[in-house]
Write an enzyme that holds these catalytic residues in place. Structure first.
Site, PDB file in Angstrom:
ATOM      1  N   PRO A  30       0.814  -1.218   0.000  1.00 30.02           N
ATOM      2  CA  PRO A  30       0.000   0.000   0.000  1.00 30.02           C
ATOM      3  C   PRO A  30       0.847   1.267   0.000  1.00 30.02           C
ATOM      4  O   PRO A  30       1.890   1.323   0.630  1.00 30.02           O
ATOM      5  CB  PRO A  30      -0.812  -0.110   1.296  1.00 30.02           C
ATOM      6  CG  PRO A  30      -0.097  -1.103   2.147  1.00 30.02           C
ATOM      7  CD  PRO A  30       0.647  -2.021   1.230  1.00 30.02           C
ATOM      8  N   ASP A  31       0.405   2.240  -0.756  1.00 26.85           N
ATOM      9  CA  ASP A  31       1.040   3.554  -0.787  1.00 26.85           C
ATOM     10  C   ASP A  31       0.681   4.279   0.514  1.00 26.85           C
ATOM     11  O   ASP A  31      -0.285   3.944   1.171  1.00 26.85           O
ATOM     12  CB  ASP A  31       0.459   4.302  -1.993  1.00 26.85           C
ATOM     13  CG  ASP A  31       1.210   5.567  -2.313  1.00 26.85           C
ATOM     14  OD1 ASP A  31       2.172   5.892  -1.583  1.00 26.85           O
ATOM     15  OD2 ASP A  31       0.831   6.217  -3.290  1.00 26.85           O
ATOM     16  N   PHE A  32       1.474   5.289   0.862  1.00 28.86           N
ATOM     17  CA  PHE A  32       1.146   6.060   2.066  1.00 28.86           C
ATOM     18  C   PHE A  32       0.076   7.100   1.783  1.00 28.86           C
ATOM     19  O   PHE A  32      -0.868   7.266   2.525  1.00 28.86           O
ATOM     20  CB  PHE A  32       2.384   6.785   2.598  1.00 28.86           C
ATOM     21  CG  PHE A  32       3.337   5.862   3.265  1.00 28.86           C
ATOM     22  CD1 PHE A  32       3.153   5.503   4.581  1.00 28.86           C
ATOM     23  CD2 PHE A  32       4.401   5.342   2.570  1.00 28.86           C
ATOM     24  CE1 PHE A  32       4.019   4.638   5.208  1.00 28.86           C
ATOM     25  CE2 PHE A  32       5.283   4.477   3.179  1.00 28.86           C
ATOM     26  CZ  PHE A  32       5.090   4.120   4.497  1.00 28.86           C
ATOM     27  N   ARG A  33       0.256   7.821   0.684  1.00 29.03           N
ATOM     28  CA  ARG A  33      -0.570   9.002   0.477  1.00 29.03           C
ATOM     29  C   ARG A  33      -1.562   8.868  -0.673  1.00 29.03           C
ATOM     30  O   ARG A  33      -2.346   9.757  -0.914  1.00 29.03           O
ATOM     31  CB  ARG A  33       0.330  10.220   0.229  1.00 29.03           C
ATOM     32  CG  ARG A  33       1.167  10.558   1.432  1.00 29.03           C
ATOM     33  CD  ARG A  33       2.068  11.738   1.196  1.00 29.03           C
ATOM     34  NE  ARG A  33       2.824  12.049   2.387  1.00 29.03           N
ATOM     35  CZ  ARG A  33       3.892  11.393   2.802  1.00 29.03           C
ATOM     36  NH1 ARG A  33       4.367  10.386   2.082  1.00 29.03           N
ATOM     37  NH2 ARG A  33       4.512  11.730   3.909  1.00 29.03           N
ATOM     38  N   ASN A  99      11.776   4.209  -0.438  1.00 26.70           N
ATOM     39  CA  ASN A  99      10.936   3.140   0.100  1.00 26.70           C
ATOM     40  C   ASN A  99      11.626   2.452   1.276  1.00 26.70           C
ATOM     41  O   ASN A  99      12.847   2.404   1.361  1.00 26.70           O
ATOM     42  CB  ASN A  99      10.617   2.114  -0.993  1.00 26.70           C
ATOM     43  CG  ASN A  99       9.857   2.750  -2.142  1.00 26.70           C
ATOM     44  OD1 ASN A  99       9.177   3.753  -1.944  1.00 26.70           O
ATOM     45  ND2 ASN A  99       9.980   2.189  -3.321  1.00 26.70           N
ATOM     46  N   ASP A 101      10.738  -0.794   2.243  1.00 23.91           N
ATOM     47  CA  ASP A 101      10.332  -2.199   2.232  1.00 23.91           C
ATOM     48  C   ASP A 101      11.484  -3.160   1.952  1.00 23.91           C
ATOM     49  O   ASP A 101      11.308  -4.367   1.991  1.00 23.91           O
ATOM     50  CB  ASP A 101       9.208  -2.419   1.213  1.00 23.91           C
ATOM     51  CG  ASP A 101       9.506  -1.749  -0.125  1.00 23.91           C
ATOM     52  OD1 ASP A 101      10.658  -1.898  -0.607  1.00 23.91           O
ATOM     53  OD2 ASP A 101       8.621  -1.081  -0.683  1.00 23.91           O
ATOM     54  N   HIS A 116      15.346   6.833   3.559  1.00 20.56           N
ATOM     55  CA  HIS A 116      14.429   6.867   4.704  1.00 20.56           C
ATOM     56  C   HIS A 116      14.612   5.626   5.571  1.00 20.56           C
ATOM     57  O   HIS A 116      13.727   5.245   6.331  1.00 20.56           O
ATOM     58  CB  HIS A 116      12.973   6.999   4.240  1.00 20.56           C
ATOM     59  CG  HIS A 116      12.684   8.317   3.591  1.00 20.56           C
ATOM     60  ND1 HIS A 116      11.713   8.494   2.645  1.00 20.56           N
ATOM     61  CD2 HIS A 116      13.269   9.533   3.741  1.00 20.56           C
ATOM     62  CE1 HIS A 116      11.701   9.768   2.249  1.00 20.56           C
ATOM     63  NE2 HIS A 116      12.645  10.411   2.895  1.00 20.56           N
ATOM     64  N   ASN A 216       6.597   8.465 -13.907  1.00 21.38           N
ATOM     65  CA  ASN A 216       5.675   8.533 -12.776  1.00 21.38           C
ATOM     66  C   ASN A 216       4.255   8.719 -13.279  1.00 21.38           C
ATOM     67  O   ASN A 216       4.043   9.419 -14.259  1.00 21.38           O
ATOM     68  CB  ASN A 216       6.060   9.702 -11.852  1.00 21.38           C
ATOM     69  CG  ASN A 216       5.381   9.610 -10.495  1.00 21.38           C
ATOM     70  OD1 ASN A 216       5.395   8.538  -9.878  1.00 21.38           O
ATOM     71  ND2 ASN A 216       4.791  10.692 -10.041  1.00 21.38           N
TER      72      ASN A 216
END
Ligand SMILES: [Zn+2]
Length: 248
Positions: A30-33, A99, A101, A116, A216
């Site tokens: 899942p994306d955050f935003r 990312n 993950d 991050h 994108n």
């Protein structure tokens, strides 16, 4: 089909790749935003708060199951595999990712600068002991929400993901900037380039005379500066694999 971009990657001296959430949503993370983003669940939005982690680590370990630990089901996707293949063929100097993950590492890319942070390593908050992702998985024993604890001191292991309220990982950030400065082509994949300071890394390549490419789904603030602009990540990954096969 973005063949002009793929030509540019193959002819570049020192290309690198800058990836964001779009690369991982292709694998079902899942994306955050985004529209189905994790941050639509107000509870989930708190999972990366460092104070909350210290007070109650079980909150993170239960909420992060699908995003970070994958319940065993999440594998590198087409873009992760394409970048690792480009690197083996000598067409990538490295990956910078926003990312958390760990999927570029699992696909075999190296170096990966996870600006991050990354769950590839976890540290004990008590004594600093380090464990790999797989060692943590073994300690947790596949129990959803289980909090991994240190056998030496009883402390809780925290992934080296940058939580809100923590410093960005300096080593990864410096490595990413050195890569950006030395590159003649930065290919942005699946990032809207809105989260700073990470989004400034591709700009460094431009400032040092390199070119910028952006693949994108949505617009980014830097589209006007891009030498190549595409919107289909899957087509990009497929195009790369087809070209690598041709090149044999
Ligand atoms: Zn410990």
């Amino acid at each position: 089909m973005p063949s002009g971009l793929i030509d540019a990657i193959f002819s570049a001296e020192a290309p690198y790749f800058f990836t964001g959430a779009g690369v991982s949503t292709l694998c079902g993370i899942p994306d955050f935003r985004g529209p189905n983003g994790l941050y639509r669940d107000p509870d989930a939005a708190r999972m990366f708060e460092i104070e909350l982690f210290r007070a109650d680590p079980s909150f993170f370990y239960s909420k992060a199951e699908s995003l970070v630990y994958g319940s065993g089901g999440i594998r590198p996707g087409p873009v992760h595999r394409a970048l690792a293949a480009l690197e083996r063929a000598g067409h990538s100097r490295g990956v910078v990712t926003q990312n958390i993950d760990g999927l570029h590492e699992r696909a075999g890319s190296s170096p990966v600068f996870a600006v991050h942070g990354s769950p590839a390593v976890h540290h004990c908050l008590g004594c600093g002991d380090a464990k790999t992702f797989d060692e943590i998985a073994a300690i947790r024993g596949g129990v959803p929400g289980a909090v991994p604890r240190c056998a030496r001191c009883g402390g809780v292991y925290k992934p080296d993901i940058t939580f809100f309220g923590e410093m960005l990982p300096e080593e990864a950030f410096n490595g990413a900037m050195a890569l950006a400065d030395a590159a003649d082509l930065c290919v942005v994949l699946g990032s809207s380039l809105t989260v700073h300071p990470a989004a400034q890394i591709p700009l460094r390549t431009l400032r040092h005379g390199g070119r910028l490419a952006i693949v994108n789904r949505d617009e980014t603030p830097y589209d006007g500066m891009a030498a190549f602009l595409e919107d289909d990540l899957k087509a990009f990954a497929d195009g790369v694999m087809a070209r690598l096969e041709q090149a044999g």
